[in-house]
Design a protein around this motif. Sequence first.
Motif, mmCIF file in Angstrom:
data_model
loop_
_atom_site.group_PDB
_atom_site.id
_atom_site.type_symbol
_atom_site.label_atom_id
_atom_site.label_comp_id
_atom_site.label_asym_id
_atom_site.label_seq_id
_atom_site.Cartn_x
_atom_site.Cartn_y
_atom_site.Cartn_z
ATOM 1 N N ILE A 23 -12.597 2.620 -5.983
ATOM 2 C CA ILE A 23 -11.529 2.442 -5.002
ATOM 3 C C ILE A 23 -12.087 1.566 -3.890
ATOM 4 N N PRO A 24 -11.589 0.333 -3.744
ATOM 5 C CA PRO A 24 -12.148 -0.598 -2.751
ATOM 6 C C PRO A 24 -12.186 0.002 -1.354
ATOM 7 N N ARG A 25 -13.241 -0.354 -0.598
ATOM 8 C CA ARG A 25 -13.442 0.217 0.725
ATOM 9 C C ARG A 25 -13.419 -0.833 1.828
ATOM 10 N N ALA A 26 -12.594 -1.843 1.657
ATOM 11 C CA ALA A 26 -12.470 -2.870 2.704
ATOM 12 C C ALA A 26 -11.877 -2.252 3.966
ATOM 13 N N LEU A 27 -12.164 -2.882 5.099
ATOM 14 C CA LEU A 27 -11.610 -2.446 6.380
ATOM 15 C C LEU A 27 -10.203 -3.036 6.507
ATOM 16 N N LYS A 28 -9.203 -2.185 6.359
ATOM 17 C CA LYS A 28 -7.819 -2.625 6.160
ATOM 18 C C LYS A 28 -7.245 -3.389 7.343
ATOM 19 N N LYS A 29 -7.675 -3.065 8.554
ATOM 20 C CA LYS A 29 -7.105 -3.700 9.740
ATOM 21 C C LYS A 29 -7.858 -4.954 10.171
ATOM 22 N N MET A 30 -8.799 -5.367 9.337
ATOM 23 C CA MET A 30 -9.512 -6.622 9.581
ATOM 24 C C MET A 30 -9.082 -7.639 8.529
ATOM 25 N N THR A 31 -9.216 -8.903 8.865
ATOM 26 C CA THR A 31 -8.842 -9.944 7.909
ATOM 27 C C THR A 31 -9.881 -10.032 6.794
ATOM 28 N N VAL A 32 -9.526 -10.792 5.779
ATOM 29 C CA VAL A 32 -10.431 -10.989 4.640
ATOM 30 C C VAL A 32 -11.748 -11.601 5.105
ATOM 31 N N GLY B 48 -4.079 -4.944 -5.508
ATOM 32 C CA GLY B 48 -5.223 -4.188 -6.021
ATOM 33 C C GLY B 48 -6.315 -5.085 -6.571
ATOM 34 N N GLY B 49 -5.922 -6.109 -7.320
ATOM 35 C CA GLY B 49 -6.907 -7.018 -7.885
ATOM 36 C C GLY B 49 -7.606 -7.844 -6.830
ATOM 37 N N GLN B 50 -6.859 -8.282 -5.816
ATOM 38 C CA GLN B 50 -7.460 -9.046 -4.726
ATOM 39 C C GLN B 50 -8.445 -8.203 -3.930
ATOM 40 N N LYS B 51 -8.124 -6.914 -3.768
ATOM 41 C CA LYS B 51 -9.055 -6.014 -3.085
ATOM 42 C C LYS B 51 -10.344 -5.856 -3.886
ATOM 43 N N LYS B 52 -10.244 -5.858 -5.218
ATOM 44 C CA LYS B 52 -11.441 -5.783 -6.054
ATOM 45 C C LYS B 52 -12.301 -7.032 -5.851
ATOM 46 N N LEU B 53 -11.655 -8.191 -5.769
ATOM 47 C CA LEU B 53 -12.396 -9.427 -5.540
ATOM 48 C C LEU B 53 -13.041 -9.426 -4.157
ATOM 49 N N LEU B 54 -12.313 -8.927 -3.153
ATOM 50 C CA LEU B 54 -12.887 -8.836 -1.811
ATOM 51 C C LEU B 54 -14.077 -7.892 -1.807
ATOM 52 N N GLU B 55 -13.977 -6.798 -2.530
ATOM 53 C CA GLU B 55 -15.091 -5.858 -2.642
ATOM 54 C C GLU B 55 -16.318 -6.548 -3.233
ATOM 55 N N MET B 56 -16.087 -7.382 -4.237
ATOM 56 C CA MET B 56 -17.178 -8.143 -4.834
ATOM 57 C C MET B 56 -17.767 -9.128 -3.822
ATOM 58 N N LEU C 106 -29.493 -7.307 -7.593
ATOM 59 C CA LEU C 106 -28.853 -6.410 -8.559
ATOM 60 C C LEU C 106 -27.529 -5.932 -7.976
ATOM 61 N N ILE C 107 -26.448 -6.066 -8.757
ATOM 62 C CA ILE C 107 -25.125 -5.668 -8.300
ATOM 63 C C ILE C 107 -24.578 -4.591 -9.229
ATOM 64 N N LEU C 108 -24.183 -3.457 -8.656
ATOM 65 C CA LEU C 108 -23.553 -2.381 -9.409
ATOM 66 C C LEU C 108 -22.048 -2.472 -9.185
ATOM 67 N N LEU C 109 -21.300 -2.650 -10.254
ATOM 68 C CA LEU C 109 -19.853 -2.772 -10.177
ATOM 69 C C LEU C 109 -19.220 -1.539 -10.814
ATOM 70 N N ASP C 110 -18.490 -0.764 -10.021
ATOM 71 C CA ASP C 110 -17.864 0.459 -10.517
ATOM 72 C C ASP C 110 -16.398 0.179 -10.851
ATOM 73 N N GLU C 111 -16.124 0.016 -12.134
ATOM 74 C CA GLU C 111 -14.785 -0.248 -12.669
ATOM 75 C C GLU C 111 -14.084 -1.411 -11.964
ATOM 76 N N PRO C 112 -14.661 -2.603 -12.038
ATOM 77 C CA PRO C 112 -14.039 -3.760 -11.376
ATOM 78 C C PRO C 112 -12.678 -4.122 -11.948
ATOM 79 N N GLY C 113 -12.399 -3.694 -13.179
ATOM 80 C CA GLY C 113 -11.126 -4.049 -13.795
ATOM 81 C C GLY C 113 -10.052 -2.993 -13.685
ATOM 82 N N ALA C 114 -10.341 -1.845 -13.074
ATOM 83 C CA ALA C 114 -9.381 -0.743 -13.008
ATOM 84 C C ALA C 114 -8.160 -1.121 -12.178
ATOM 85 N N GLY C 115 -6.968 -0.980 -12.761
ATOM 86 C CA GLY C 115 -5.730 -1.243 -12.041
ATOM 87 C C GLY C 115 -5.472 -2.698 -11.734
ATOM 88 N N VAL C 116 -6.127 -3.589 -12.459
ATOM 89 C CA VAL C 116 -6.014 -5.023 -12.181
ATOM 90 C C VAL C 116 -5.144 -5.687 -13.248
#
Length: 252
Positions: A84-93, A152-160, A170-180
Amino acid sequence: MLKVENVVKEFDGFRAVDELSFKIEKNTITGLIGPNGAGKTTTFNIIAGALNLDKGEVYLADQKVNDYPAYQIARLGLARTFQIPRALKKMTVIENLMLVPNGQSGENLFNSWFNRSRVKKEEAANYQKAYQTLEFLELTHLEDELAANLSGGQKKLLEMGRALMADPELILLDEPGAGVNPTLMNKIAENIIKLKERGKTILLIEHNMDLIMNICDKVIVMSDGRYLVEGTPAEIKSNPEVLKAYLGEKTA
Protein backbone atom coordinates in the motif's frame (compact mmCIF):
# COMPACT_ATOMS: atom_id res chain seq x y z
CA MET A 1 24.21 -8.58 -2.59
CA LEU A 2 21.89 -10.18 -0.01
CA LYS A 3 22.18 -13.32 2.09
CA VAL A 4 19.49 -14.65 4.44
CA GLU A 5 20.61 -17.52 6.68
CA ASN A 6 18.35 -19.69 8.86
CA VAL A 7 16.06 -16.78 9.73
CA VAL A 8 13.23 -17.39 12.20
CA LYS A 9 10.46 -14.98 13.19
CA GLU A 10 7.68 -15.92 15.60
CA PHE A 11 4.51 -14.08 16.63
CA ASP A 12 2.99 -15.43 19.86
CA GLY A 13 4.43 -18.86 19.20
CA PHE A 14 3.47 -18.93 15.51
CA ARG A 15 6.44 -19.20 13.15
CA ALA A 16 5.79 -16.78 10.31
CA VAL A 17 9.31 -17.39 8.98
CA ASP A 18 10.88 -20.77 9.67
CA GLU A 19 14.63 -21.39 9.14
CA LEU A 20 14.59 -19.43 5.89
CA SER A 21 17.77 -19.21 3.79
CA PHE A 22 18.45 -17.80 0.33
CA LYS A 23 20.90 -15.59 -1.60
CA ILE A 24 20.36 -12.76 -4.07
CA GLU A 25 23.09 -12.09 -6.60
CA LYS A 26 24.06 -8.56 -7.58
CA ASN A 27 22.43 -6.95 -10.63
CA THR A 28 19.59 -9.47 -10.91
CA ILE A 29 15.81 -9.42 -10.68
CA THR A 30 14.53 -12.05 -8.26
CA GLY A 31 10.92 -12.87 -7.54
CA LEU A 32 9.83 -14.01 -4.07
CA ILE A 33 6.52 -15.83 -4.42
CA GLY A 34 4.27 -18.12 -2.44
CA PRO A 35 0.67 -18.54 -1.32
CA ASN A 36 -0.95 -15.95 0.94
CA GLY A 37 0.49 -16.28 4.44
CA ALA A 38 3.76 -17.80 3.22
CA GLY A 39 5.79 -15.18 5.12
CA LYS A 40 6.98 -13.05 2.21
CA THR A 41 6.21 -9.59 3.58
CA THR A 42 7.47 -10.60 7.02
CA THR A 43 10.73 -11.58 5.32
CA PHE A 44 10.89 -8.15 3.64
CA ASN A 45 10.30 -6.45 6.99
CA ILE A 46 13.14 -8.43 8.56
CA ILE A 47 15.56 -7.65 5.72
CA ALA A 48 14.70 -3.93 5.82
CA GLY A 49 15.03 -3.70 9.61
CA ALA A 50 11.35 -3.08 10.34
CA LEU A 51 11.18 -6.32 12.36
CA ASN A 52 13.78 -7.97 14.58
CA LEU A 53 14.42 -11.61 13.81
CA ASP A 54 14.40 -14.27 16.54
CA LYS A 55 17.16 -16.38 15.02
CA GLY A 56 19.45 -16.38 12.01
CA GLU A 57 21.46 -13.79 10.13
CA VAL A 58 20.97 -11.27 7.34
CA TYR A 59 23.89 -9.91 5.32
CA LEU A 60 23.77 -6.94 2.97
CA ALA A 61 26.80 -6.87 0.69
CA ASP A 62 28.69 -9.11 3.19
CA GLN A 63 27.84 -6.85 6.13
CA LYS A 64 25.79 -8.40 8.90
CA VAL A 65 22.76 -6.18 9.54
CA ASN A 66 20.70 -8.25 12.00
CA ASP A 67 20.58 -5.63 14.72
CA TYR A 68 20.65 -2.52 12.54
CA PRO A 69 17.65 -0.16 12.62
CA ALA A 70 15.83 0.46 9.35
CA TYR A 71 17.41 3.88 8.73
CA GLN A 72 20.92 2.44 9.06
CA ILE A 73 20.16 -0.39 6.64
CA ALA A 74 18.74 2.18 4.23
CA ARG A 75 21.99 4.15 4.41
CA LEU A 76 23.88 0.98 3.44
CA GLY A 77 22.03 0.96 0.12
CA LEU A 78 18.68 -0.74 0.62
CA ALA A 79 15.35 0.81 -0.28
CA ARG A 80 11.88 -0.69 -0.25
CA THR A 81 8.36 0.01 -1.41
CA PHE A 82 5.15 -1.11 0.23
CA GLN A 83 2.12 -3.00 -1.00
CA ILE A 84 0.00 0.00 0.00
CA PRO A 85 1.84 3.14 -1.19
CA ARG A 86 2.90 5.53 1.57
CA ALA A 87 3.28 8.81 -0.29
CA LEU A 88 2.51 12.03 1.57
CA LYS A 89 -0.93 12.77 0.14
CA LYS A 90 -1.01 16.52 0.78
CA MET A 91 2.32 17.11 -0.93
CA THR A 92 2.89 17.24 -4.66
CA VAL A 93 4.59 14.48 -6.61
CA ILE A 94 7.85 16.43 -6.93
CA GLU A 95 7.77 17.39 -3.23
CA ASN A 96 7.41 13.74 -2.27
CA LEU A 97 10.62 12.99 -4.14
CA MET A 98 12.56 16.02 -2.92
CA LEU A 99 11.82 15.09 0.68
CA VAL A 100 13.78 11.81 0.44
CA PRO A 101 17.52 12.72 0.31
CA ASN A 102 19.10 12.35 3.73
CA GLY A 103 20.83 15.12 5.68
CA GLN A 104 19.44 18.12 3.81
CA SER A 105 20.90 21.43 4.99
CA GLY A 106 17.50 23.11 5.03
CA GLU A 107 16.36 20.79 7.82
CA ASN A 108 18.69 22.71 10.14
CA LEU A 109 17.18 25.97 11.45
CA PHE A 110 20.59 27.68 11.55
CA ASN A 111 21.22 26.93 7.88
CA SER A 112 17.73 28.13 6.96
CA TRP A 113 18.57 31.55 8.39
CA PHE A 114 22.31 31.97 7.87
CA ASN A 115 23.29 29.59 5.04
CA ARG A 116 20.46 30.32 2.64
CA SER A 117 22.65 30.15 -0.44
CA ARG A 118 23.81 26.66 0.52
CA VAL A 119 20.24 25.54 1.16
CA LYS A 120 19.04 27.04 -2.12
CA LYS A 121 21.83 25.35 -4.10
CA GLU A 122 21.11 21.99 -2.46
CA GLU A 123 17.38 22.26 -3.12
CA ALA A 124 18.07 23.05 -6.77
CA ALA A 125 20.17 19.90 -7.03
CA ASN A 126 17.45 17.86 -5.32
CA TYR A 127 14.85 19.26 -7.69
CA GLN A 128 16.95 18.32 -10.70
CA LYS A 129 17.41 14.79 -9.39
CA ALA A 130 13.70 14.49 -8.60
CA TYR A 131 12.72 15.72 -12.07
CA GLN A 132 15.12 13.23 -13.69
CA THR A 133 13.48 10.51 -11.63
CA LEU A 134 10.07 11.60 -12.90
CA GLU A 135 11.43 11.51 -16.45
CA PHE A 136 12.60 7.95 -15.86
CA LEU A 137 9.12 7.02 -14.59
CA GLU A 138 7.36 9.09 -17.28
CA LEU A 139 5.51 11.10 -14.64
CA THR A 140 6.74 14.63 -15.41
CA HIS A 141 3.21 15.68 -16.41
CA LEU A 142 2.17 15.02 -12.79
CA GLU A 143 5.00 17.00 -11.19
CA ASP A 144 2.71 19.47 -9.42
CA GLU A 145 -0.20 17.11 -8.77
CA LEU A 146 -1.03 16.22 -5.18
CA ALA A 147 -0.10 12.62 -4.41
CA ALA A 148 -3.64 12.05 -3.11
CA ASN A 149 -5.02 12.61 -6.63
CA LEU A 150 -2.93 9.93 -8.35
CA SER A 151 -4.37 6.65 -9.57
CA GLY A 152 -3.34 3.41 -7.87
CA GLY A 153 -0.80 2.63 -10.56
CA GLN A 154 0.64 6.14 -10.51
CA LYS A 155 1.04 5.90 -6.74
CA LYS A 156 3.00 2.67 -7.25
CA LEU A 157 5.30 4.48 -9.68
CA LEU A 158 5.72 7.37 -7.23
CA GLU A 159 6.57 4.85 -4.52
CA MET A 160 9.26 3.46 -6.80
CA GLY A 161 10.52 6.99 -7.44
CA ARG A 162 10.81 7.68 -3.72
CA ALA A 163 12.94 4.57 -3.39
CA LEU A 164 15.17 5.65 -6.27
CA MET A 165 15.81 9.06 -4.70
CA ALA A 166 17.74 7.27 -1.95
CA ASP A 167 20.29 5.93 -4.50
CA PRO A 168 19.90 2.29 -3.39
CA GLU A 169 21.87 -0.69 -4.62
CA LEU A 170 19.19 -3.19 -3.57
CA ILE A 171 15.48 -2.44 -3.99
CA LEU A 172 12.72 -4.47 -2.34
CA LEU A 173 9.41 -4.14 -4.18
CA ASP A 174 6.33 -5.38 -2.33
CA GLU A 175 3.65 -6.26 -4.91
CA PRO A 176 4.37 -3.44 -7.38
CA GLY A 177 1.67 -4.76 -9.70
CA ALA A 178 -1.17 -5.12 -7.16
CA GLY A 179 -4.30 -3.23 -8.24
CA VAL A 180 -2.60 -1.78 -11.30
CA ASN A 181 -4.22 -1.63 -14.74
CA PRO A 182 -2.48 -3.47 -17.64
CA THR A 183 -1.04 -0.30 -19.20
CA LEU A 184 0.66 0.86 -16.01
CA MET A 185 1.63 -2.74 -15.23
CA ASN A 186 3.65 -2.80 -18.45
CA LYS A 187 5.25 0.53 -17.52
CA ILE A 188 6.20 -0.80 -14.08
CA ALA A 189 7.70 -3.93 -15.65
CA GLU A 190 9.71 -1.81 -18.08
CA ASN A 191 10.99 0.37 -15.25
CA ILE A 192 12.09 -2.64 -13.21
CA ILE A 193 14.06 -3.95 -16.18
CA LYS A 194 15.61 -0.48 -16.67
CA LEU A 195 16.67 -0.48 -13.02
CA LYS A 196 18.59 -3.69 -13.62
CA GLU A 197 20.19 -2.11 -16.69
CA ARG A 198 21.34 0.71 -14.39
CA GLY A 199 23.12 -1.84 -12.20
CA LYS A 200 20.49 -2.16 -9.49
CA THR A 201 19.49 -5.39 -7.78
CA ILE A 202 15.78 -6.04 -7.33
CA LEU A 203 13.90 -8.46 -5.09
CA LEU A 204 10.14 -8.36 -5.53
CA ILE A 205 7.09 -9.98 -4.01
CA GLU A 206 4.36 -10.41 -6.59
CA HIS A 207 1.23 -12.49 -7.16
CA ASN A 208 1.00 -11.57 -10.83
CA MET A 209 2.70 -14.58 -12.38
CA ASP A 210 2.90 -12.98 -15.82
CA LEU A 211 5.01 -10.17 -14.35
CA ILE A 212 7.22 -12.68 -12.49
CA MET A 213 7.71 -14.90 -15.51
CA ASN A 214 8.46 -12.02 -17.88
CA ILE A 215 11.06 -10.04 -15.92
CA CYS A 216 12.73 -12.26 -13.30
CA ASP A 217 16.10 -13.97 -13.65
CA LYS A 218 15.34 -16.23 -10.70
CA VAL A 219 12.30 -17.07 -8.61
CA ILE A 220 12.34 -18.16 -4.95
CA VAL A 221 9.25 -19.90 -3.61
CA MET A 222 8.14 -19.83 0.04
CA SER A 223 5.45 -21.93 1.68
CA ASP A 224 4.37 -21.87 5.35
CA GLY A 225 7.27 -19.59 6.21
CA ARG A 226 9.86 -21.92 4.72
CA TYR A 227 12.07 -21.95 1.66
CA LEU A 228 10.51 -24.38 -0.81
CA VAL A 229 12.47 -24.20 -4.05
CA GLU A 230 14.13 -21.78 -6.47
CA GLY A 231 14.92 -21.72 -10.16
CA THR A 232 14.35 -19.92 -13.42
CA PRO A 233 10.80 -18.79 -14.16
CA ALA A 234 10.36 -21.68 -16.59
CA GLU A 235 11.56 -24.19 -14.00
CA ILE A 236 9.29 -22.79 -11.30
CA LYS A 237 6.26 -22.71 -13.57
CA SER A 238 6.41 -26.46 -14.10
CA ASN A 239 7.69 -27.51 -10.66
CA PRO A 240 5.27 -29.97 -9.01
CA GLU A 241 6.21 -28.78 -5.49
CA VAL A 242 5.19 -25.27 -6.40
CA LEU A 243 1.89 -26.42 -7.88
CA LYS A 244 1.14 -28.39 -4.71
CA ALA A 245 1.91 -25.39 -2.52
CA TYR A 246 -0.43 -23.14 -4.47
CA LEU A 247 -3.20 -25.71 -4.89
CA GLY A 248 -3.04 -26.85 -1.27
CA GLU A 249 -2.26 -30.48 -2.08
CA LYS A 250 -0.33 -32.55 0.41
CA THR A 251 2.99 -34.00 -0.59
CA ALA A 252 3.31 -37.76 -0.33
